[in-house]
Design a protein around this motif. Structure first.
Motif, PDB file in Angstrom:
ATOM      1  N   UNK A 238      46.382  52.468 -34.687  1.00 35.06           N
ATOM      2  CA  UNK A 238      45.914  53.146 -33.967  1.00 35.06           C
ATOM      3  C   UNK A 238      46.422  54.279 -33.420  1.00 35.06           C
ATOM      4  N   UNK A 239      47.515  54.327 -33.194  1.00 29.67           N
ATOM      5  CA  UNK A 239      48.372  55.409 -32.671  1.00 29.67           C
ATOM      6  C   UNK A 239      48.352  56.460 -34.007  1.00 29.67           C
ATOM      7  N   UNK A 240      48.691  56.215 -35.253  1.00 25.37           N
ATOM      8  CA  UNK A 240      48.498  56.992 -36.204  1.00 25.37           C
ATOM      9  C   UNK A 240      47.100  57.740 -36.451  1.00 25.37           C
ATOM     10  N   UNK A 241      46.119  56.917 -36.279  1.00 26.53           N
ATOM     11  CA  UNK A 241      44.597  57.243 -36.516  1.00 26.53           C
ATOM     12  C   UNK A 241      44.017  58.395 -35.337  1.00 26.53           C
ATOM     13  N   UNK A 242      44.900  58.523 -34.300  1.00 29.57           N
ATOM     14  CA  UNK A 242      44.552  59.311 -32.992  1.00 29.57           C
ATOM     15  C   UNK A 242      44.998  60.587 -33.365  1.00 29.57           C
ATOM     16  N   UNK A 243      43.887  61.705 -33.666  1.00 28.01           N
ATOM     17  CA  UNK A 243      44.282  63.050 -33.931  1.00 28.01           C
ATOM     18  C   UNK A 243      44.672  63.826 -32.796  1.00 28.01           C
ATOM     19  N   UNK A 245      46.992  62.624 -30.458  1.00 28.45           N
ATOM     20  CA  UNK A 245      48.480  61.738 -30.080  1.00 28.45           C
ATOM     21  C   UNK A 245      49.243  62.815 -29.249  1.00 28.45           C
ATOM     22  N   UNK A 246      49.634  62.561 -28.082  1.00 34.58           N
ATOM     23  CA  UNK A 246      50.577  63.281 -27.313  1.00 34.58           C
ATOM     24  C   UNK A 246      51.875  63.478 -28.095  1.00 34.58           C
ATOM     25  N   UNK A 247      52.489  64.460 -27.850  1.00 40.32           N
ATOM     26  CA  UNK A 247      53.950  64.714 -28.473  1.00 40.32           C
ATOM     27  C   UNK A 247      54.867  63.525 -28.159  1.00 40.32           C
ATOM     28  N   UNK A 248      54.863  63.055 -27.082  1.00 43.88           N
ATOM     29  CA  UNK A 248      55.973  62.157 -26.339  1.00 43.88           C
ATOM     30  C   UNK A 248      55.782  60.827 -27.367  1.00 43.88           C
ATOM     31  N   UNK A 250      54.708  60.648 -30.564  1.00 43.74           N
ATOM     32  CA  UNK A 250      54.908  60.885 -31.876  1.00 43.74           C
ATOM     33  C   UNK A 250      56.198  59.987 -32.360  1.00 43.74           C
ATOM     34  N   UNK A 251      57.342  60.117 -31.286  1.00 42.65           N
ATOM     35  CA  UNK A 251      58.693  59.361 -31.660  1.00 42.65           C
ATOM     36  C   UNK A 251      58.199  57.846 -32.014  1.00 42.65           C
ATOM     37  N   UNK A 252      57.313  57.156 -31.176  1.00 39.66           N
ATOM     38  CA  UNK A 252      57.055  55.868 -31.256  1.00 39.66           C
ATOM     39  C   UNK A 252      56.463  55.673 -32.650  1.00 39.66           C
ATOM     40  N   UNK A 253      55.315  56.336 -32.943  1.00 39.30           N
ATOM     41  CA  UNK A 253      54.708  56.365 -34.282  1.00 39.30           C
ATOM     42  C   UNK A 253      55.821  56.585 -35.695  1.00 39.30           C
ATOM     43  N   UNK A 254      56.507  57.513 -35.448  1.00 38.74           N
ATOM     44  CA  UNK A 254      57.853  57.772 -36.365  1.00 38.74           C
ATOM     45  C   UNK A 254      58.916  56.851 -36.354  1.00 38.74           C
ATOM     46  N   UNK A 255      59.595  56.507 -35.646  1.00 38.27           N
ATOM     47  CA  UNK A 255      60.680  55.620 -35.338  1.00 38.27           C
ATOM     48  C   UNK A 255      60.340  54.429 -34.764  1.00 38.27           C
ATOM     49  N   UNK A 256      60.093  54.451 -33.273  1.00 36.17           N
ATOM     50  CA  UNK A 256      60.190  53.108 -32.714  1.00 36.17           C
ATOM     51  C   UNK A 256      59.596  52.059 -33.216  1.00 36.17           C
ATOM     52  N   UNK A 257      58.248  52.121 -33.336  1.00 33.74           N
ATOM     53  CA  UNK A 257      57.221  50.904 -33.824  1.00 33.74           C
ATOM     54  C   UNK A 257      57.709  50.759 -35.326  1.00 33.74           C
ATOM     55  N   UNK A 258      57.866  51.408 -36.231  1.00 33.35           N
ATOM     56  CA  UNK A 258      58.381  51.123 -37.770  1.00 33.35           C
ATOM     57  C   UNK A 258      59.586  50.296 -37.583  1.00 33.35           C
ATOM     58  N   UNK A 259      60.525  50.701 -36.616  1.00 35.94           N
ATOM     59  CA  UNK A 259      61.622  49.879 -36.358  1.00 35.94           C
ATOM     60  C   UNK A 259      61.569  48.478 -35.779  1.00 35.94           C
ATOM     61  N   UNK A 260      60.578  48.571 -34.754  1.00 37.71           N
ATOM     62  CA  UNK A 260      59.987  47.108 -34.380  1.00 37.71           C
ATOM     63  C   UNK A 260      59.675  46.179 -35.545  1.00 37.71           C
TER      64      UNK A 260
END
Length: 448
Positions: A238-243, A245-248, A250-260
């Motif tokens: 859902x976060x990736x599909x949100x056009x 998405x706040x800048x803050x 993007x870190x979750x989409x790129x790093x935190x959630x994939x690592x999780x």
């Protein structure tokens, strides 16, 4: 009972018999000598000879014979006794002109012999022969000599039969005692074996219960982890599909959630390994990749290897046929043992490679090593060097059985202080199984 052992015990009987009869046997010479001294009282030269003979024979029969028997055996001691009595009989008989009271010593000596060796009859014949010849040459009455010689022969035969019977009874008693001791040892061995079987049953029941508990825990963990995995995946999607998405975020989409998700995947993998490892149902032969099973074993044993450095060298051995869950059990056991034997900062290394139509697996550590005595008993059930309560002694016995059931074998190299290396050699296909390589790189049952 061994023949020499039985003979040694039988030879002890004459000594016990001699000591038991010594006091009673000593009454005869005392009475005979008292009668002779009374009869020849006043004939001082005869009495002096009789006193000397009596003193010498008393020393020989009471002291010397036992001393010789302790050092040379009863055959030699009996020879010494008979020779002394032979000389005493001839000297005493000659001094008394072979009075009947002096003749009494001849058969009396043959009533008290105890040595039952192969020379006993020869000694007796020589004794009677020498006495007979000496008496006749020194003026004895032939009829009296004949009477006492015959009495001596009869006395010897009766004593020989008596001692032979006693020794036969003693031998039978000793054999029965040996049989009872053997039966007692066998009973103790059976009792110990029964205790071991009982202990093994208890350990198997405990291990079975632990396996069921582990499978249940893994199942319970698997359910909530499924929700966590699904929800985190949905959140990331859902976060990736949100056009907008706040800048803050993007870190979750790129790093935190994939690592999780990587961590969740690892948890799910461990839970799956644990469920498969703890299953108690019979496992059929199937095609598997040993390198993948090594990875599974490393994940399961991770907690026991956290204090050491772990190296792996997987040689891409490809597919083979066997019971993969059992082989994971083998690898986990070897890895856990290696970790427990290795101090903090040490090394545990596992490697695989393919040799012709077999697979070679090595589990090496830099731990304490083992002595030759430990290696001799290593694969015996219930043998363990761990403190009481920390090891059952079943692990390596089970390992050995699993490897053998796959048609392979296991070797161990170890020296105290230099670490240990277990080497497994497993055939690609266990004996008597009809498998062949398949087109997809795996193994399939051979048709026809």
């Amino acid at each position: 009972m061994e023949p020499h052992a039985e003979q040694a015990l039988l030879d002890a009987d004459p000594e016990q018999l001699h000591r038991g009869l010594q006091l009673v046997a000593g009454l005869g010479p005392i009475l005979f000598n008292a009668a002779l001294f009374t009869w020849f009282w006043g004939q001082w030269s005869v009495l002096l000879v009789l006193a000397g003979v009596w003193a010498v024979l008393a020393f020989v029969n009471v002291r010397l014979v036992e001393w010789v028997a302790r050092r040379r055996g009863w055959a030699v001691a009996e020879t010494v006794r008979l020779l002394a009595n032979l000389v005493g009989s001839v000297v005493g008989g000659t001094a008394t002109h072979w009075h009947p009271l002096a003749w009494v010593f001849v058969p009396y000596s043959l009533l008290l012999f105890t040595g039952m060796d192969r020379w006993v009859r020869l000694r007796t014949a020589l004794y009677l022969g020498v006495v007979a010849v000496a008496s006749l040459l020194t003026g004895a009455v032939p009829s009296t000599a004949l009477a006492f010689i015959l009495l001596g022969v009869c006395g010897f035969l009766v004593s020989e039969k008596r001692i032979s019977t006693l020794r036969g009874v003693l031998g039978q008693v000793l054999r029965q005692r040996e049989e009872l001791e053997k039966a007692h040892r066998e009973l103790e061995a059976a009792h110990q074996e029964l205790q071991q079987l009982h202990q093994r049953a208890l350990e198997q029941e405990r291990l079975s219960s632990l396996g069921m508990l582990a499978a249940g825990v893994a199942h319970e963990i698997n359910n909530p982890m499924s929700f966590v995995t699904s929800n985190v995946n949905a959140m990331l999607r859902d976060l990736r599909d949100d056009p907008n998405l706040p800048e803050v975020m993007k870190e979750y989409v790129d790093d935190v959630l994939p690592a999780t998700l990587d961590g969740i995947k690892r948890v799910n993998t461990i839970v799956g390994d644990l469920r498969r490892f703890a299953r108690g149902d019979p496992e059929a032969h199937t095609s598997y990749e040993l390198d993948a099973e090594v990875e599974t074993a490393l994940r399961i044993a991770h907690g026991q290897l956290s204090h050491v450095r772990v190296e792996k060298e997987l040689g891409g051995v490809g597919h083979s046929v066997g019971r993969p869950r059992q082989l994971v059990q083998v690898l986990v056991n070897l890895l856990v043992n290696a970790g427990q034997a290795t101090a903090s900062g040490g090394l545990v290394r596992i490697s695989t490679r393919r040799d012709a139509d077999a697979i070679r697996v090595e589990v090496r550590d830099t731990g304490t090593g083992m002595s030759e005595e430990t290696k001799r008993h290593l694969f015996e059930p219930f043998f363990t060097t761990k403190p009481s309560g920390e090891g059952t002694g079943l692990g390596l016995s089970v390992v050995h059985g699993i490897v053998k059931s796959h048609g392979g074998h296991i070797e161990v190299e170890s020296e105290p202080g230099k670490g240990t290396c277990f080497t497994l050699r497993l055939p690609l296909v266990p004996p008597l199984l009809q498998y062949e390589p398949s087109t997809d790189g795996g193994m399939r049952r051979r048709m026809g």
